[in-house]
Scaffold this motif. Sequence first.
Motif, mmCIF file in Angstrom:
data_model
loop_
_atom_site.group_PDB
_atom_site.id
_atom_site.type_symbol
_atom_site.label_atom_id
_atom_site.label_comp_id
_atom_site.label_asym_id
_atom_site.label_seq_id
_atom_site.Cartn_x
_atom_site.Cartn_y
_atom_site.Cartn_z
ATOM 1 N N ARG A 185 0.532 -1.180 -0.274
ATOM 2 C CA ARG A 185 -0.152 -0.270 -0.257
ATOM 3 C C ARG A 185 1.065 1.381 -0.215
ATOM 4 N NH1 ARG A 185 -5.406 -2.154 -1.052
ATOM 5 N NH2 ARG A 185 -5.827 0.006 0.001
ATOM 6 N N ALA A 186 0.486 2.248 -0.788
ATOM 7 C CA ALA A 186 0.395 3.692 -0.518
ATOM 8 C C ALA A 186 -0.192 4.542 -0.099
ATOM 9 C CB ALA A 186 2.299 3.183 -1.659
ATOM 10 N N SER A 187 0.614 5.791 0.343
ATOM 11 C CA SER A 187 -0.467 6.946 0.572
ATOM 12 C C SER A 187 0.357 7.656 1.208
ATOM 13 C CB SER A 187 -1.407 6.435 1.882
ATOM 14 O OG SER A 187 -0.829 6.385 2.311
ATOM 15 N N ALA A 188 -0.255 8.415 1.482
ATOM 16 C CA ALA A 188 0.993 10.107 2.404
ATOM 17 C C ALA A 188 1.040 9.419 3.815
ATOM 18 C CB ALA A 188 -0.303 10.590 2.633
ATOM 19 N N THR A 189 0.908 8.798 4.225
ATOM 20 C CA THR A 189 1.612 8.273 5.084
ATOM 21 C C THR A 189 2.533 6.612 5.997
ATOM 22 O OG1 THR A 189 -1.036 6.625 6.382
ATOM 23 C CG2 THR A 189 -0.618 8.583 7.176
ATOM 24 N N ASN A 191 4.595 4.363 2.822
ATOM 25 C CA ASN A 191 5.662 4.022 1.228
ATOM 26 C C ASN A 191 6.143 5.873 0.606
ATOM 27 O OD1 ASN A 191 6.571 1.295 2.142
ATOM 28 N ND2 ASN A 191 4.917 0.742 0.797
ATOM 29 N N GLU A 192 5.611 6.512 1.413
ATOM 30 C CA GLU A 192 5.538 8.181 1.139
ATOM 31 C C GLU A 192 6.236 8.425 -0.106
ATOM 32 O OE1 GLU A 192 5.461 8.528 6.331
ATOM 33 O OE2 GLU A 192 5.918 6.648 4.002
ATOM 34 N N ASP A 193 6.770 8.269 -0.174
ATOM 35 C CA ASP A 193 7.846 8.806 -1.575
ATOM 36 C C ASP A 193 7.427 7.799 -2.860
ATOM 37 O OD1 ASP A 193 9.086 5.584 -0.557
ATOM 38 O OD2 ASP A 193 11.288 6.503 -1.151
ATOM 39 N N LEU A 194 7.302 6.957 -2.814
ATOM 40 C CA LEU A 194 6.935 5.767 -3.668
ATOM 41 C C LEU A 194 4.865 6.525 -4.043
ATOM 42 C CD1 LEU A 194 6.539 3.887 -5.796
ATOM 43 C CD2 LEU A 194 6.225 1.853 -3.468
ATOM 44 N N PHE A 195 4.596 6.768 -3.220
ATOM 45 C CA PHE A 195 3.379 7.577 -3.423
ATOM 46 C C PHE A 195 3.305 9.337 -4.194
ATOM 47 C CE2 PHE A 195 -0.487 9.759 -1.831
ATOM 48 C CZ PHE A 195 -1.515 9.284 -2.406
ATOM 49 N N ASN A 377 6.427 20.770 -6.206
ATOM 50 C CA ASN A 377 6.495 19.635 -5.639
ATOM 51 C C ASN A 377 6.148 18.516 -4.769
ATOM 52 O OD1 ASN A 377 6.411 21.064 -3.539
ATOM 53 N ND2 ASN A 377 8.900 21.152 -2.897
ATOM 54 N N ALA A 378 4.452 18.979 -5.002
ATOM 55 C CA ALA A 378 3.323 18.230 -3.713
ATOM 56 C C ALA A 378 3.139 16.221 -4.685
ATOM 57 C CB ALA A 378 1.754 18.594 -3.814
ATOM 58 N N THR A 379 3.184 16.204 -6.022
ATOM 59 C CA THR A 379 3.343 14.801 -6.227
ATOM 60 C C THR A 379 4.138 15.061 -7.694
ATOM 61 O OG1 THR A 379 1.548 15.620 -8.214
ATOM 62 C CG2 THR A 379 0.433 15.300 -5.915
ATOM 63 N N ARG A 455 15.553 3.330 -5.752
ATOM 64 C CA ARG A 455 15.444 2.751 -4.538
ATOM 65 C C ARG A 455 14.709 1.844 -4.653
ATOM 66 N NH1 ARG A 455 13.668 7.101 -1.454
ATOM 67 N NH2 ARG A 455 15.336 8.276 -1.621
ATOM 68 N N TRP A 456 13.522 2.017 -5.204
ATOM 69 C CA TRP A 456 12.521 1.259 -5.635
ATOM 70 C C TRP A 456 12.403 0.104 -6.938
ATOM 71 C CZ3 TRP A 456 9.353 0.467 -2.176
ATOM 72 C CH2 TRP A 456 8.385 0.667 -1.493
ATOM 73 N N ASP A 457 13.093 0.734 -7.853
ATOM 74 C CA ASP A 457 13.329 -0.300 -8.748
ATOM 75 C C ASP A 457 14.880 -0.047 -9.633
ATOM 76 O OD1 ASP A 457 13.227 -1.812 -11.091
ATOM 77 O OD2 ASP A 457 11.746 0.129 -12.259
ATOM 78 N N PRO A 458 16.100 -0.395 -9.254
ATOM 79 C CA PRO A 458 17.071 -0.095 -9.372
ATOM 80 C C PRO A 458 17.736 -0.629 -10.732
ATOM 81 C CG PRO A 458 17.618 -1.541 -7.536
ATOM 82 C CD PRO A 458 15.656 -1.235 -7.530
#
Length: 473
Positions: A185-189, A191-195, A377-379, A455-458
């Motif tokens: 799961r990804a959200s504001a709280t 995995n924030e960087d992925l979200f 830079n919010a998204t 970080r997520w898909d090197p």
Amino acid sequence: MGQGPSTSALQQCIQGVANNRANFAAFAGSPLYQIQWVKPYNLDVPVEPAAVVRPETAQDISDIIKCANANGVKVQAKSGGHSYQNYGAGGSDGAVAIDMVNFQKFSMDTKTWYATIGAGNRLGEVDKKMHAQGGRAMAHGVCPGVGLGGHATIGGLGPMSRMWGSALDHIVEVEVVTADGKIQRASATQNEDLFWALRGSASGFGVITEFVVRTHPEPANVVQYEYTIKLGKQADVAPLYSKWQALMADPKLDRRFGSMFIMFPLGAIITGTFYGTQEEFLTTGIPNALPQDGNGHLVINDWLGGLAHDAEKEALYLSGLAMPFVSRSLAFKRQDLLGPEKIKDIFNWVDTQKKGTLLWFIIFDAAGGAIEDVPQNATAFAHRDKVMYYQSYGIGLPVTKTTKDFITGFHDQVVQKAGPGTWGTYPGYVNNALVNQQKQYWDSNLPALEQIKARWDPKDLFHNPGSVRPAKN
């Protein structure tokens, strides 16, 4: 990718995931592969995936990603399949395309009015389901056949975006399968960087299976304006365009109004959608700034009627049917907009050019409003400061060099007239001819995206010709 041992191993792995399920996967070289499985949208861009898979669960996707990792093959998800460069099929040969057609989940929480929506839903179906479960709505584009999965993760712009923001601004949480095969799961709280990255650049970061989105009450009334100019010469249309552009560039323009200016071989069309009553529309003063003679008319609709009207008009220019076409686009900040003399020069230029087709059109589309309220830079979506886009299309059977030269020449004219500071475009209007696609799509957000990618898909598993690449640390 060739047909050597690695291909055979990939097929065996995917067939193992299928476990004898019918219609689960097809592979390059199989009968009717392109027509029934790949289904390219732009027939001018040939692409041959190593496999097309139609998973049924997030676990299926996880297992498919592990197969791709084991065999050194790239992965792309396809929701509606409307990428201008067929990126859902990989954008180049040899990828595994994950077709999300089976992910049709939909539910509405009537306490929060958050909707949970499978990534395979098309926009038209989302509208119907939201209407049926509480009369709710969200911002998105006008083509009902576009899939939510790609649309809401790259921006999702439409006539209600000036009022409500982009589609991705409505996302509060996702389920996503990442490059290691984990279902997260990804959200504001969480995995924030992925979200952050998924909202604007998801094709390089994972396969989203479902969205949780905030919704709005449907507007009870919709007023739609249309004005047709059939003059045969674009030079005669230029003053009208200048007047329309000035209206769209007004920072005080009522956010309930969205509009397009469409050039086509015999003239132009101005369309507008206002979310409110006819009385409210008249009160804004907008009609006084639009042409009012016998070539224009208003249509009064409810919410679903307004969406159907928009879809009908969109289909006149670029339908959901696969066809060969060439396209270019550019995004404009308020200070980039062309003055009357430069507009006149460009419209005159159009009149002098050979087109190579009778099926060409150029759309100028108003943006701004609520989209600008969100910090850049919010998204990952970077074009918060843009107030208008242009997008051009030349369609042919096949697309000739003359048509490509016209479409490219128009773009060069606009860039030259707008000046060197004009940069970037909406990544939904994907264009392989762009110099440094990634920089033009994500602008100042690109360095952060490259770090998150590392970080997520090197190993750059989730890859197409325009997707974000991992930073080289």
